[in-house]
Design a protein around this motif. Structure first.
Motif, PDB file in Angstrom:
ATOM      1  N   LEU A   1       0.833  -1.171   0.101  1.00 22.03           N
ATOM      2  CA  LEU A   1       0.084  -0.055   0.133  1.00 22.03           C
ATOM      3  C   LEU A   1       0.766   1.194   0.220  1.00 22.03           C
TER       4      LEU A   1
ATOM      5  N   ARG B   1      -7.100  -5.976   4.261  1.00 27.69           N
ATOM      6  CA  ARG B   1      -6.733  -4.692   3.403  1.00 27.69           C
ATOM      7  C   ARG B   1      -7.604  -3.901   4.266  1.00 27.69           C
TER       8      ARG B   1
ATOM      9  N   ARG C   1      -6.503   4.797   0.946  1.00 23.60           N
ATOM     10  CA  ARG C   1      -6.589   4.209  -0.275  1.00 23.60           C
ATOM     11  C   ARG C   1      -6.856   2.760  -0.074  1.00 23.60           C
ATOM     12  N   ALA C   2      -6.282   2.029   0.968  1.00 28.96           N
ATOM     13  CA  ALA C   2      -6.465   0.958   1.432  1.00 28.96           C
ATOM     14  C   ALA C   2      -8.177   0.686   1.890  1.00 28.96           C
TER      15      ALA C   2
ATOM     16  N   ALA D   1     -10.620   2.510   0.288  1.00 27.81           N
ATOM     17  CA  ALA D   1     -11.242   2.584  -1.012  1.00 27.81           C
ATOM     18  C   ALA D   1     -11.248   1.519  -1.848  1.00 27.81           C
ATOM     19  N   THR D   2     -10.077   0.640  -1.844  1.00 29.69           N
ATOM     20  CA  THR D   2      -9.542  -0.317  -2.799  1.00 29.69           C
ATOM     21  C   THR D   2      -9.680  -1.682  -2.155  1.00 29.69           C
ATOM     22  N   CYS D   3     -10.369  -1.843  -0.804  1.00 28.14           N
ATOM     23  CA  CYS D   3     -10.530  -3.066  -0.048  1.00 28.14           C
ATOM     24  C   CYS D   3     -11.142  -4.240  -0.769  1.00 28.14           C
ATOM     25  N   GLY D   4     -11.920  -3.830  -1.839  1.00 25.88           N
ATOM     26  CA  GLY D   4     -12.868  -4.877  -2.493  1.00 25.88           C
ATOM     27  C   GLY D   4     -14.353  -5.263  -1.885  1.00 25.88           C
TER      28      GLY D   4
ATOM     29  N   THR E   1     -18.124  -0.200   1.483  1.00 26.62           N
ATOM     30  CA  THR E   1     -16.876   0.601   1.308  1.00 26.62           C
ATOM     31  C   THR E   1     -17.367   2.095   1.609  1.00 26.62           C
TER      32      THR E   1
END
Length: 345
Positions: free
Chosen positions: A10, A63, A133-134, A136-139, A145
């Motif tokens: 990250l 994440r 960012r972690a 927002a993009t954790c999935g 989210t």
């Protein structure tokens, strides 16, 4: 993927070849900031998620959990800048790393502070950006989210206000009241260290808003208890165990609940002249410790910490989380300490 691998992934998403020396310095400093520690915040995320039988993929939970550790890193780095701390837990802090780098660069002594502050602030900013960012993009799905980002945003505002209040009160000639001092402990520490990771784990697990709110209250009580205990240990504890300078809070004039209580006792006229003295000696500090003991302030704060811990214990029990969450947390976060009072078993 291990937590450290997740953190590295990250915080080093790209390179800056035109300024590789400076970028490498920042990345090395962030690595210093993210290495070591008990890492109980990401543990809280995964433990609460599991306790609510969440079905999120491990990669998603990991994440989001890494985000809480990166947020902790960012706040610690910025706190060290504010407090002018070049060491943390017996080793160089991120500002300390940049001070050593300034010396290696043969920077003029008068300019070393500027380089140290600049590097540490920027490294902290990168850790904070990586935390966002972690999440927002954790999935996770869009709704989950968004809920996590709302929690993170609330945490950033609360923690920033708590940090600024801590500085403001230390610079103020007046002593805050007990409620204001406790509010600082709650917002500066409890919200990001306990409330956020516990509520994030619950949100990831699809828990009801009722349960998310209940976990927030448990986290608030745990965080206040943690901070109260940390305030006492910072002055009375063994630096080898705490990793803190026993003179630090006294020299900085921290208006902690411990000092607020002491200000209402007959011992205060002997304590007050030394609070905020940058040249405080260990001999004088030893006298202050004796006064804090004899006037009852240490015992009062330890009892107050125990009260918050007991509230958290009762609420955890009502959710069926005492065995799965609370007891392991007490071991993982600050050791198996059923009571903060001196001499407790």
């Amino acid at each position: 993927m291990s937590l450290q691998d997740e953190l590295d992934d990250l915080v080093i998403p790209t390179r800056v070849p035109a300024l590789s020396r400076d970028h490498d310095a920042l990345m090395a400093a962030v690595e210093v900031g993210t290495s070591g520690g008990k890492r109980f915040r990401p543990w809280l995320v995964t433990t609460v998620h599991a306790a609510f039988t969440g079905a999120q993929p491990e990669s998603v939970v990991d994440r989001a959990a890494a985000a809480t550790e990166l947020l902790h890193t960012a706040f610690v780095v910025h706190d060290d800048v504010i407090d002018n701390d070049d060491t943390r837990r017996g080793r160089p802090s991120v500002p300390g790393w940049f001070r050593a780098d300034a010396v290696a660069l043969d920077t003029a002594p008068d300019d070393q502070d500027t380089y140290t502050r600049a590097g540490a602030i920027l490294a902290g900013d990168l850790a904070l950006a990586a935390a966002i960012r972690a999440v927002a993009t954790c999935g996770a799905d869009v709704r989950t989210t968004a809920r996590l980002l709302d929690l993170l945003d609330d945490t950033l505002h609360a923690s920033a206000a708590g940090e600024l209040a801590d500085v403001r009160l230390a610079l103020s000639p007046r002593m805050p009241d007990a409620q204001e001092a406790l509010a600082v402990a709650e917002h500066k520490t409890a919200v990001y260290s306990f409330v956020l990771p516990m509520q994030a784990g619950a949100v990831l697990a699809g828990a009801t808003e009722e349960h998310v709110a209940a976990l927030g209250e448990i986290g608030r009580c745990l965080g206040v208890a943690f901070q109260l205990r940390d305030d006492v240990r910072g002055i009375f504890g063994d630096p080898v165990d705490t990793g803190k300078d026993r003179l630090g809070d006294l020299r900085e004039g921290k208006r902690t609940p411990l000092m607020v209580h002491a200000s209402q006792t007959s011992s205060w006229p002997r304590i007050a002249p030394h609070l905020g003295d940058p040249h405080l000696t260990e001999t004088t500090a030893a006298t202050i410790r004796e006064l804090l003991e004899s006037c009852g302030s240490r015992g009062y704060i330890e009892e107050l910490a125990d009260q918050h811990l007991e509230i958290a214990r009762e609420q955890s029990r009502s959710l069926g989380l005492e065995a799965a969450l609370l007891e392991p947390l007490l071991t993982h976060a600050w050791g198996d300490v059923p009571s903060t009072r001196a001499g407790a078993a």
